[in-house]
Design a protein around this motif. Structure first.
Motif, mmCIF file in Angstrom:
data_model
loop_
_atom_site.group_PDB
_atom_site.id
_atom_site.type_symbol
_atom_site.label_atom_id
_atom_site.label_comp_id
_atom_site.label_asym_id
_atom_site.label_seq_id
_atom_site.Cartn_x
_atom_site.Cartn_y
_atom_site.Cartn_z
ATOM 1 N N UNK A 133 0.849 -1.192 0.000
ATOM 2 C CA UNK A 133 0.000 0.000 0.000
ATOM 3 C C UNK A 133 0.888 1.247 0.000
ATOM 4 N N UNK A 134 0.276 2.378 -0.314
ATOM 5 C CA UNK A 134 1.025 3.632 -0.341
ATOM 6 C C UNK A 134 1.290 4.076 -1.767
ATOM 7 N N UNK A 135 1.169 5.384 -1.998
ATOM 8 C CA UNK A 135 1.347 5.932 -3.345
ATOM 9 C C UNK A 135 2.181 7.197 -3.269
ATOM 10 N N UNK A 136 3.392 7.139 -3.804
ATOM 11 C CA UNK A 136 4.310 8.280 -3.750
ATOM 12 C C UNK A 136 4.162 9.118 -5.021
ATOM 13 N N UNK A 137 3.074 9.883 -5.090
ATOM 14 C CA UNK A 137 2.833 10.703 -6.268
ATOM 15 C C UNK A 137 3.832 11.843 -6.348
ATOM 16 N N UNK A 138 4.171 12.443 -5.212
ATOM 17 C CA UNK A 138 5.136 13.542 -5.214
ATOM 18 C C UNK A 138 6.472 13.092 -5.797
ATOM 19 N N UNK A 139 6.939 11.922 -5.374
ATOM 20 C CA UNK A 139 8.207 11.406 -5.881
ATOM 21 C C UNK A 139 8.163 11.135 -7.371
#
Length: 255
Positions: A133-139
């Motif tokens: 789970x988790x979504x690093x859109x900024x990265x």
């Protein structure tokens, strides 16, 4: 079988000629010059769906044909957690015809072959979702900004296939469960700017596809509006031009 392949290539050549004419007209009309760059980022996090990833693949195929038509660059990558450190751009190709082909027909045929080769590489790119789970859109956006900066100048397009439910406690982001007021959004974006976490996307045309979707439950409108307001404020600080915010993309992903 050989006849079928040849017919497919001929159909692609016709498509490329049509698209190339449209791209040339558009470039002359808008005065744009340089090498076009088309980039797609695709969220493969645990809550992404097969339909969403299939739509992302369709968009990438269209971007590939457009890049072939105007001899530009197409790049794509799946992302999830720790995107800035893990994105490797498995698709990153600049279309250029064989310089030994002096005939314009054979140059188009070569570009069509390159497009088909890229599409075969793209087929399995977004098939499987991550088990984490988790979504690093900024990265992922920071990675896209770095890629654009490394390429020659020209029209730049970014397609972002994601539900946009960013979760990053260290950045104060938990958009699905924490609605933000306008003042909170302003403070949060300013904090991200100070931390160097706002991507450099000046002049990039951004198409966001799938924002707000959730396969498990219906998200309240107040939370949807808060999430949308945050990303609009964020993209405004990047200098990008937000061209679409839709569940599927019905327009040509071009700048």
């Amino acid at each position: 079988m050989k006849q079928l392949k040849m017919m497919t290539l001929l159909a692609l050549v016709v498509a490329l000629v049509t698209a190339s004419t449209a791209c040339t007209f558009s470039a002359r009309k808008g005065g744009s010059t340089g090498v076009s760059q088309r980039v797609e980022l695709v969220d493969i996090s645990l809550d992404s769906t097969t339909a969403e990833r299939a739509e992302a693949l369709r968009i990438l195929g269209e971007m590939t044909d457009l890049a072939a038509a105007d001899r530009g660059v197409v790049a794509a990558a799946p992302f999830q957690w720790s995107a800035l450190a893990t994105i490797a751009w498995p698709i990153n190709h600049r279309f250029s015809p064989d310089p030994s082909d002096l005939n314009s027909y054979y140059r188009r045929l070569d570009l069509a072959r390159q497009a088909e080769q890229m599409k075969r590489q793209e087929e399995a790119l977004f098939v499987h979702r991550s088990r984490r789970s988790g979504t690093d859109i900024l990265g992922s956006l920071l990675a896209a900004g770095e890629l654009f900066a490394s390429q020659p100048a020209g029209p730049r397009t970014l397609a972002l296939s994601s539900n946009m439910w960013a979760y990053s406690p260290s950045d104060g982001l938990n958009l699905k469960t924490q609605p933000l007021s306008r003042a909170e959004i302003t403070r949060l974006v300013a904090k991200l700017v100070q931390a160097g976490k706002v991507a450099q996307l000046s002049g990039v045309c951004v198409y966001v596809v799938g924002a707000g979707l959730d396969p498990g439950r219906q998200i309240p409108n107040s939370t949807q509006l808060s999430m949308r307001a945050f990303w609009r404020a964020y993209f405004a600080r990047t200098g990008a031009l937000l061209r679409a915010w839709t569940p599927t993309l019905d327009t040509e992903p071009s700048c």
